[in-house]
Design an enzyme around this catalytic site. Structure first.
Site, short mmCIF file in Angstrom:
data_model
loop_
_atom_site.label_atom_id
_atom_site.label_comp_id
_atom_site.label_asym_id
_atom_site.label_seq_id
_atom_site.Cartn_x
_atom_site.Cartn_y
_atom_site.Cartn_z
N HIS A 78 6.55 -36.33 -55.05
CA HIS A 78 6.13 -35.92 -56.40
C HIS A 78 6.99 -36.62 -57.46
O HIS A 78 6.49 -37.05 -58.49
CB HIS A 78 6.30 -34.40 -56.58
CG HIS A 78 5.45 -33.57 -55.68
ND1 HIS A 78 5.98 -32.75 -54.71
CD2 HIS A 78 4.10 -33.40 -55.60
CE1 HIS A 78 5.01 -32.09 -54.08
NE2 HIS A 78 3.85 -32.48 -54.60
N MET B 10 0.80 -28.98 -56.62
CA MET B 10 0.79 -27.58 -56.21
C MET B 10 2.22 -27.07 -56.03
O MET B 10 2.45 -26.04 -55.38
CB MET B 10 -0.02 -27.40 -54.92
CG MET B 10 -1.48 -27.78 -55.11
SD MET B 10 -2.60 -26.98 -53.97
CE MET B 10 -2.00 -27.59 -52.41
P1 AMP Z 1 0.41 -31.70 -53.86
O1 AMP Z 1 1.45 -30.91 -54.56
O2 AMP Z 1 0.59 -31.81 -52.39
O3 AMP Z 1 -0.99 -31.27 -54.26
O4 AMP Z 1 0.57 -33.19 -54.38
C1 AMP Z 1 0.51 -33.49 -55.75
C2 AMP Z 1 0.37 -34.97 -55.91
O5 AMP Z 1 1.50 -35.64 -55.34
C3 AMP Z 1 -0.88 -35.53 -55.20
O6 AMP Z 1 -1.46 -36.54 -56.01
C4 AMP Z 1 -0.30 -36.08 -53.93
O7 AMP Z 1 -1.09 -37.13 -53.37
C5 AMP Z 1 1.04 -36.60 -54.41
N1 AMP Z 1 1.97 -36.72 -53.29
C6 AMP Z 1 2.30 -35.74 -52.41
N2 AMP Z 1 3.15 -36.23 -51.46
C7 AMP Z 1 3.35 -37.54 -51.76
C8 AMP Z 1 4.09 -38.59 -51.13
N3 AMP Z 1 4.78 -38.40 -50.02
N4 AMP Z 1 4.07 -39.81 -51.73
C9 AMP Z 1 3.35 -40.02 -52.85
N5 AMP Z 1 2.62 -39.07 -53.47
C10 AMP Z 1 2.60 -37.85 -52.94
#
Ligand code: AMP
Length: 242
Positions: free
Chosen positions: A37, A30
């Site tokens: 990420h 997102m």
């Molecule tokens: P988001 O943008 O928050 O929807 O996250 C996108 C992807 O990145 C999702 O698969 C999350 O689980 C992963 N993600 C977000 N934060 C972390 C983190 N600190 N460590 C590993 N993966 C992450």
């Protein structure tokens, strides 16, 4: 790096890559990208020929209008991070490209028990929105490996189940959580916290560590682990256990 906004352009680009024998790694996000990420992007780059990052703040997974209004967005910074990380394709669609009849949606994907408990109980409809948008991204991307963080563990479980049940030609890969020095998991929403709140939030990592220690030491019942973790969270007045 190609920056695309239409589903057809994405499908065509990835079909052309596959026709040349290249494997595709998909990293759905997102936006408001951070090192967590980046670790997914690096993993995808190490295992796939073409890395695609999707950036879309998906309205169907937000219940609270305030939450979606305040969700951090910074496309220019995200594109710079993607370029630096060697990403090949960024897919950053407008809402109308993902939901052609928005705000009307006729078809959506719901997952059973994996989605309805825990976080699903506190955020009704959240995982249905997640499953729907990920199913759409998988349909647009085609055969690929897709990388998700263990930070959102229930989301990973829901996505795995949805992928198997709907027979998408996608291998779902879970990646470890990247944390700040305090133990706090990196998250786009951390930008919304004051310094004091950020300090308080690290209690979550301490609770997880205490739960892990209790389980490793042979706590007889899951509820004993929950009770150890609840006690740790209770020490932090700014954090309310959901
Ligand atoms: P988001 O943008 O928050 O929807 O996250 C996108 C992807 O990145 C999702 O698969 C999350 O689980 C992963 N993600 C977000 N934060 C972390 C983190 N600190 N460590 C590993 N993966 C992450």
């Amino acid at each position: 790096m190609k920056v695309l906004g239409s589903a057809t352009d994405l499908s065509h680009a990835l079909d052309s890559s596959r026709a040349l024998g290249r494997s595709i790694g998909l990293v759905p996000t997102m936006g408001a990208l951070h090192s967590g990420h980046r670790s997914l992007i690096d993993r995808a780059a190490s295992e796939c020929d073409v890395v695609v990052v999707t950036i879309f703040v998906n309205p169907t997974q937000f219940g609270d209008p305030h939450d979606i209004e305040t969700y951090p967005r910074d496309l220019a910074a995200d594109l710079a991070i993607c370029a630096e990380s060697g990403v090949d394709v960024v897919f950053a669609p407008p809402v109308a490209a993902m939901y052609p009849d928005w705000p009307s949606i006729s078809t959506s994907v719901s997952v059973g028990i994996e989605a309805s408990q825990w976080e699903g109980r506190s955020r009704p409809g959240h995982f249905q929105g997640v499953a729907t948008v990920v199913a759409k991204l998988f349909a647009m991307a085609g055969r690929c490996r897709a990388y998700f963080g263990e930070k959102d563990f229930q989301q990973l479980v829901v996505v795995r189940r949805m992928t198997r049940d709907l027979a998408f030609p996608v291998e779902v890969i879970g990646c470890p959580t990247l944390r700040e020095e305090s133990g706090l998991a990196m998250s786009s929403r951390n930008r919304l916290l004051t310094e004091q709140e950020r300090g308080a939030a690290s209690v979550l990592a301490r609770a997880l560590a205490a739960g892990h220690a209790a389980a490793s030491a042979g706590a007889p019942e899951p509820r004993d682990v929950v009770s150890v973790m609840t006690d740790v969270v209770a020490e932090e007045p700014l954090v309310e256990l959901d």
